[in-house]
Design an enzyme around this catalytic site. Structure first.
Site, PDB file in Angstrom:
ATOM      1  N   THR A   1       0.820  -1.223   0.000  1.00 13.92           N
ATOM      2  CA  THR A   1       0.000   0.000   0.000  1.00 13.92           C
ATOM      3  C   THR A   1       0.848   1.266   0.000  1.00 13.92           C
ATOM      4  OG1 THR A   1      -1.850  -1.080   1.084  1.00 13.92           O
ATOM      5  CG2 THR A   1      -1.666   1.284   1.410  1.00 13.92           C
TER       6      THR A   1
ATOM      7  N   SER B   1       1.454  -7.566  -1.048  1.00 10.34           N
ATOM      8  CA  SER B   1       2.201  -8.579  -0.284  1.00 10.34           C
ATOM      9  C   SER B   1       1.452  -9.898  -0.155  1.00 10.34           C
ATOM     10  CB  SER B   1       2.617  -8.045   1.086  1.00 10.34           C
ATOM     11  OG  SER B   1       1.539  -8.033   1.975  1.00 10.34           O
TER      12      SER B   1
ATOM     13  N   THR C   1       1.500  -4.625   4.208  1.00  3.60           N
ATOM     14  CA  THR C   1       1.332  -5.006   5.617  1.00  3.60           C
ATOM     15  C   THR C   1       0.756  -6.411   5.793  1.00  3.60           C
ATOM     16  OG1 THR C   1      -0.841  -3.977   5.636  1.00  3.60           O
ATOM     17  CG2 THR C   1       1.010  -2.643   6.413  1.00  3.60           C
ATOM     18  N   ASP C   2       0.024  -6.899   4.769  1.00  7.24           N
ATOM     19  CA  ASP C   2      -0.706  -8.157   4.978  1.00  7.24           C
ATOM     20  C   ASP C   2       0.200  -9.337   5.308  1.00  7.24           C
ATOM     21  OD1 ASP C   2      -3.133  -6.962   4.734  1.00  7.24           O
ATOM     22  OD2 ASP C   2      -3.382  -7.395   2.611  1.00  7.24           O
TER      23      ASP C   2
HETATM   24  N1  ASP Z   1      -2.727  -5.576   0.539  1.00 10.50           N
HETATM   25  C1  ASP Z   1      -1.653  -4.677   0.855  1.00 10.50           C
HETATM   26  C2  ASP Z   1      -0.368  -5.484   0.903  1.00 10.50           C
HETATM   27  O1  ASP Z   1      -0.192  -6.263   1.812  1.00 10.50           O
HETATM   28  C3  ASP Z   1      -1.916  -4.048   2.167  1.00 10.50           C
HETATM   29  C4  ASP Z   1      -0.841  -3.140   2.693  1.00 10.50           C
HETATM   30  O2  ASP Z   1       0.202  -2.886   2.137  1.00 10.50           O
HETATM   31  O3  ASP Z   1      -1.102  -2.626   3.760  1.00 10.50           O
HETATM   32  O4  ASP Z   1       0.448  -5.318   0.036  1.00 10.50           O
END
Ligand code: ASP
Length: 272
Positions: A13, A56, A87-88
């Site tokens: 993100t 991710s 973050t995932d």
């Molecule tokens: N779906 C995104 C990822 O994990 C969420 C994020 O970056 O917070 O790449």
């Protein structure tokens, strides 16, 4: 001399921009850095390598190896390495890197954001600034996640919130440091110690976080001729229901007895 940081980008993100299908990782590392205030980028000698452009949820063991290879190949050139990541699955990558690259004398910091760096209300800039600062902190080493002011050991992180900026928690282990106003803070080598809370409140906090056992040490008690703080110990023992080990200033059987009567389950003796 400016501190040398390698920024490895993998997507997520933090590097996303809106597309017809929703947010998608599209920003290159140079664009990410270009959206940071000059004060931040000027404080470091920043080298950027874009290694992946992925959400991710698409990062798998193959990508862990790619990231580890880049870290390994660049390990001697920089004061620290920062990896931007979605973050995932960041916690899984952090754990994998902790085992793929063991005993790194330098910090390897993973970070990301809940909102893309191009958005007005974003946590990206703070998380990046904090990560750069951690990555060149001399007492830090090994893999950590830096997020929302927390510095979490790579093997202990868990994503606990999908929307809140406070997205990660450290499981059964305290944060290894915190970042406040761009400074990494914690007493180190017994210098610059600051009061964070009283022992009973802290004990309740760690117990509430799921700690299996609490060790209560007055580490300089013998050297400074101090007996253990019985009142504080009694209060801690009353507050928690997990095993409590107590040490510091124990030099006689009477000391053992006193500590056990205050509520300790185990007594620890080192130099006596
Ligand atoms: N779906 C995104 C990822 O994990 C969420 C994020 O970056 O917070 O790449």
């Amino acid at each position: 001399m400016a501190r040398r940081i390698l920024l490895l980008t993998t997507g997520g993100t933090i590097a996303s921009r809106p597309t017809e299908e929703g947010l998608a990782p599209g920003l290159a590392g140079a664009e990410l850095a270009g959206l940071l205030p000059r004060g931040i980028t000027d404080a470091y000698d920043l080298t950027i390598q874009d290694i992946l452009h992925l959400d991710s949820s698409n990062i798998q063991p193959e990508e862990w190896q790619t990231i580890a290879r880049h870290v390994f190949d660049n390990r001697t050139e920089y004061d620290g390495i920062v990896i931007t990541h979605g973050t995932d699955t960041m916690a899984y990558t952090a754990a994998a890197l902790s085992y793929l690259i063991q005993r790194s004398p330098k910090p390897i910091v993973l970070t990301g954001a809940q909102k893309p760096i191009g958005f007005d209300a974003t946590d990206s800039r703070t998380n990046l600034r904090d990560s750069f600062e951690c990555a060149c902190t001399r007492d830090m080493h090994g893999v950590a996640i830096v997020f929302n002011g927390r510095v979490i050991l790579g093997t202990r992180a868990c994503k606990t919130h999908t929307k809140s900026f406070d997205a990660f928690a450290s499981i059964n282990y305290p944060n290894i440091a915190d970042v406040r106003d761009g400074r990494v803070v914690k007493g180190v080598n017994f210098e610059g110690l600051r009061d964070v809370s009283d022992p009973a409140r802290l004990a309740a906090h760690y117990s509430g976080q799921g700690a299996d056992e609490l060790v209560f040490y007055d580490i300089t008690a013998s050297a400074e001729g101090r007996r253990l703080f019985a009142d504080a110990l009694r209060e801690v023992a009353r507050t928690i229901f997990i095993p409590l080990t107590v040490g510091g200033g124990i030099s006689s059987l009477e000391d053992f007895d006193r500590v056990l009567k205050c509520g300790a389950d185990k007594v620890s003796v080192n130099t006596g």
